[in-house]
Design a protein around this motif. Structure first.
Motif, PDB file in Angstrom:
ATOM      1  N   VAL A  85      37.295  41.690  46.822  1.00 39.20           N
ATOM      2  CA  VAL A  85      36.811  43.051  47.331  1.00 39.20           C
ATOM      3  C   VAL A  85      38.510  43.176  46.770  1.00 39.20           C
ATOM      4  N   PRO A  86      38.794  44.832  45.648  1.00 41.48           N
ATOM      5  CA  PRO A  86      39.800  44.990  45.464  1.00 41.48           C
ATOM      6  C   PRO A  86      40.671  45.681  46.009  1.00 41.48           C
ATOM      7  N   LEU A  87      42.006  45.174  46.426  1.00 47.12           N
ATOM      8  CA  LEU A  87      43.115  45.946  47.337  1.00 47.12           C
ATOM      9  C   LEU A  87      43.350  47.318  46.504  1.00 47.12           C
ATOM     10  N   ASP A  88      43.632  48.268  47.393  1.00 45.19           N
ATOM     11  CA  ASP A  88      44.409  49.214  46.348  1.00 45.19           C
ATOM     12  C   ASP A  88      45.999  49.196  45.763  1.00 45.19           C
ATOM     13  N   GLU A  89      46.974  48.277  46.637  1.00 40.63           N
ATOM     14  CA  GLU A  89      47.723  47.482  46.341  1.00 40.63           C
ATOM     15  C   GLU A  89      47.991  46.239  45.952  1.00 40.63           C
ATOM     16  N   ARG A  90      48.904  45.986  45.357  1.00 42.00           N
ATOM     17  CA  ARG A  90      49.692  44.123  45.216  1.00 42.00           C
ATOM     18  C   ARG A  90      50.452  43.960  47.081  1.00 42.00           C
ATOM     19  N   PRO A  91      49.348  43.002  47.924  1.00 41.19           N
ATOM     20  CA  PRO A  91      50.467  42.917  49.148  1.00 41.19           C
ATOM     21  C   PRO A  91      51.863  42.626  49.136  1.00 41.19           C
ATOM     22  N   PHE A  92      52.746  42.926  50.005  1.00 43.46           N
ATOM     23  CA  PHE A  92      53.642  42.975  50.564  1.00 43.46           C
ATOM     24  C   PHE A  92      54.485  40.850  50.194  1.00 43.46           C
ATOM     25  N   TRP A  93      53.678  40.073  51.175  1.00 43.78           N
ATOM     26  CA  TRP A  93      53.722  39.176  51.402  1.00 43.78           C
ATOM     27  C   TRP A  93      53.024  38.575  50.814  1.00 43.78           C
ATOM     28  N   TYR A  94      53.192  37.441  49.818  1.00 43.80           N
ATOM     29  CA  TYR A  94      52.502  37.131  48.803  1.00 43.80           C
ATOM     30  C   TYR A  94      51.694  37.535  48.336  1.00 43.80           C
ATOM     31  N   GLY A  95      52.361  38.803  47.741  1.00 45.46           N
ATOM     32  CA  GLY A  95      51.297  39.110  46.413  1.00 45.46           C
ATOM     33  C   GLY A  95      50.870  38.812  45.476  1.00 45.46           C
ATOM     34  N   GLU A  96      51.502  37.435  44.559  1.00 45.95           N
ATOM     35  CA  GLU A  96      50.810  36.846  43.646  1.00 45.95           C
ATOM     36  C   GLU A  96      50.018  36.227  43.953  1.00 45.95           C
ATOM     37  N   SER A  97      49.526  35.929  44.954  1.00 45.84           N
ATOM     38  CA  SER A  97      48.679  34.799  45.521  1.00 45.84           C
ATOM     39  C   SER A  97      46.932  36.107  45.132  1.00 45.84           C
ATOM     40  N   TYR A  98      47.141  37.341  45.476  1.00 45.04           N
ATOM     41  CA  TYR A  98      46.161  38.387  45.807  1.00 45.04           C
ATOM     42  C   TYR A  98      45.479  38.136  43.853  1.00 45.04           C
ATOM     43  N   PHE A  99      46.464  37.806  43.051  1.00 46.68           N
ATOM     44  CA  PHE A  99      45.813  38.251  41.902  1.00 46.68           C
ATOM     45  C   PHE A  99      45.117  36.681  41.592  1.00 46.68           C
ATOM     46  N   ASP A 100      43.839  38.534  40.955  1.00 45.24           N
ATOM     47  CA  ASP A 100      42.746  37.348  40.829  1.00 45.24           C
ATOM     48  C   ASP A 100      42.432  37.477  39.345  1.00 45.24           C
TER      49      ASP A 100
END
Length: 195
Positions: free
Chosen positions: A144-159
């Protein structure tokens, strides 16, 4: 003028296909969700200024989650709903707070009974290979794509597709009764980052 009232008062009753296109659920499902969330404490306050209706808050959240990219941006959702960007963010948080409460999750998502498992096994046997009869559960995942990089642990959400996203895994009983949902980033960091 905003499009939200038209979706809730015209499309919902006269054009359920267009309602579904905006909110990604059928009108009956939407009504049941609103009725279930209506009494949650997050939708009440002691202020002289009442909150907007739960129906509108759920609609705004579903519209926001049902779109991606520019269409999911706060400005676009705010224009569609006729509220400010801050209100869009606030109502999204309220709806998610209510949906993620343990009592709601326990009611909405539960393990099947032995009878339901047997029914699912019979369906599998009838509609596919007889050897698969004991398979009563399906597991599937999607990003599920996110509109922007999450603030906390953002690099973990890079797919793997070079986007920021959540990995959603759904377990469902046949015929299509959701029994578990897991939502997580593609990989969790080993240690907290400094960000």
């Amino acid at each position: 003028p905003s499009f939200l009232p038209h979706v809730l008062h015209v499309y919902k009753h006269e054009r359920p296909d267009l309602f579904r296109g905006h909110l990604r659920v059928n009108p009956a499902t939407f009504d049941r969700l609103v009725a279930r969330l209506q009494g949650d404490a997050v939708f009440s306050n002691d202020s002289e200024n009442a909150q907007i209706s739960v129906e509108e808050q759920v609609a705004i959240t579903l519209y926001r989650f049902g779109h991606f990219g520019n269409a999911a941006g706060l400005q676009k959702v705010a224009e569609w709903a006729g509220y400010g960007k801050g209100t869009v963010d606030l109502v999204t948080r309220r709806v998610m707070t209510a949906v993620l409460r343990p009592d709601f999750l326990a009611e909405a998502i539960c393990l099947p009974t032995q009878e339901e498992k047997e029914k699912a096994k019979a369906w599998v046997e009838k509609h596919s290979c007889k050897a698969w009869r004991n398979g009563w559960c399906m597991v599937d995942g999607t990003l599920v794509p996110l509109d922007e990089r999450p603030f906390w642990y953002g690099e973990s959400y890079f797919d793997r597709k070079c986007n920021y996203s959540l990995n959603v895994q759904v377990c469902a009983c046949i015929p299509l009764c959701v029994i578990m949902i897991s939502i997580f980033p593609d990989c969790l960091p080993a240690e907290p980052s400094d960000h």
